[in-house]
Motif scaffolding. Sequence first.
Motif, short mmCIF file in Angstrom:
data_model
loop_
_atom_site.label_atom_id
_atom_site.label_comp_id
_atom_site.label_asym_id
_atom_site.label_seq_id
_atom_site.Cartn_x
_atom_site.Cartn_y
_atom_site.Cartn_z
N LEU A 1 0.86 -1.13 -0.25
CA LEU A 1 0.04 -0.07 -0.02
C LEU A 1 0.88 1.25 0.01
N GLU A 2 0.60 2.27 -0.63
CA GLU A 2 1.21 3.49 -0.71
C GLU A 2 0.26 4.95 -0.16
N SER A 3 1.48 5.55 0.31
CA SER A 3 0.75 6.79 0.98
C SER A 3 0.21 7.78 -0.21
N VAL A 4 -0.97 8.16 -0.05
CA VAL A 4 -1.61 8.90 -1.20
C VAL A 4 -1.84 10.59 -0.59
N SER A 5 -2.30 10.66 0.57
CA SER A 5 -2.49 12.04 1.09
C SER A 5 -2.64 11.98 2.49
N PHE A 6 -2.67 13.14 3.33
CA PHE A 6 -3.16 13.22 4.56
C PHE A 6 -4.22 14.19 5.00
N ASN A 7 -4.95 13.82 5.83
CA ASN A 7 -6.04 14.78 6.31
C ASN A 7 -5.84 15.18 7.82
N ALA A 8 -6.17 16.36 7.93
CA ALA A 8 -6.37 16.68 9.39
C ALA A 8 -7.42 16.34 9.95
N VAL A 9 -7.46 15.63 11.12
CA VAL A 9 -8.55 15.35 12.14
C VAL A 9 -8.80 16.56 12.82
N MET A 10 -9.96 17.52 12.80
CA MET A 10 -10.16 18.45 13.30
C MET A 10 -11.54 18.29 14.33
N THR A 11 -11.50 19.12 15.65
CA THR A 11 -12.67 18.90 16.40
C THR A 11 -12.94 20.16 16.85
N ARG A 12 -14.25 20.60 17.40
CA ARG A 12 -14.73 21.85 17.80
C ARG A 12 -15.47 21.53 19.19
N ASP A 13 -15.20 22.24 20.15
CA ASP A 13 -15.85 22.08 21.30
C ASP A 13 -15.34 20.92 22.30
N ILE A 14 -14.64 20.29 21.70
CA ILE A 14 -13.99 19.14 22.62
C ILE A 14 -12.60 19.06 22.24
N PRO A 15 -11.48 18.68 23.22
CA PRO A 15 -10.21 18.80 23.01
C PRO A 15 -9.91 17.78 21.88
N GLY A 16 -10.60 16.80 21.79
CA GLY A 16 -9.98 15.68 21.08
C GLY A 16 -11.23 14.52 20.69
N LEU A 17 -11.11 13.77 20.00
CA LEU A 17 -12.03 12.60 19.92
C LEU A 17 -12.08 11.89 21.04
#
Length: 295
Positions: free
Chosen positions: A263-279
Amino acid sequence: MTPPHITDLPIRALSVDDLHRCADLSEDRGWLREDHKWGLLLAAGSGYGIDAPDGRGLAAACVVTHYGNTSTGPGLAAIGMVLVADRYARQGLGRALMTHICNDVLKGVPLTLHATPYGRPLYEELGFNTTGRAEMLVGAFREDTSGAHGTARVRRAVAEDLPRILRLDAEVFGADRTHMITRLPAFADQLLVAEDRTDGTLTGYAAAWPNMHTHVIGPLIARDTDTARSLVTALARGTDRVLRTDVDVRHEELLAWLKERGLESVSFNAVMTRDIPGLPGDWTRRWAPLTVAAG
């Protein structure tokens, strides 16, 4: 009569009857049509869209998936599939749609989304913070003949496994998503469980679902790297399609192994949250989402 400014066009609820319009919108922006995924998201979540003033389908759309419940509403909502038709791009339509969804429809609800580098500045303006990253991998899987593919006992899930899967998923994800997970048997081509060889405890589960020419591996829930490898290997054996998965970048060992396996790396996405410090939940056992569009 002066026509309304494009950002003043009404936003309406979408349903499964809008599936082809959503797929057309994806295709318009150079994405895959992804009819199968749109069908799941519109059935399990809430779609919102703006009809194109020229009468040609949708000008913009997004989907919100709610998880868990509190006394005041959902415990978490994931936003995905945010799209604006090419002919209406860069006119503020996406900003207007997202502002309405985040600040009106979902006011006070903790939010999460996966953002591309292009979309990240808008989400930051709307109060989202980057709290993680996911790496998209795509490729033809080559099985590991060294024995490093994992030793967990893996088998196909049966109906009796569903209550155990739901309990494990809620514990790891940090919110109840019964309405999404119970659709997996029909949505996915494969649904596997991993069990402890000693006492039969459920240690993980994973699915592979069709998305155009690929099989997407997700969700991937596993006790450890060994179990994650076992699940991926078993899923790969069940298909001759190219695989895709989106892995939390903190799982460095699994990412390195997947790349060794083709498998090859294609892209990166930012995991973002609002009103909570993290998932919420336990990230150490959460390896890949069902789809980045649903958190």
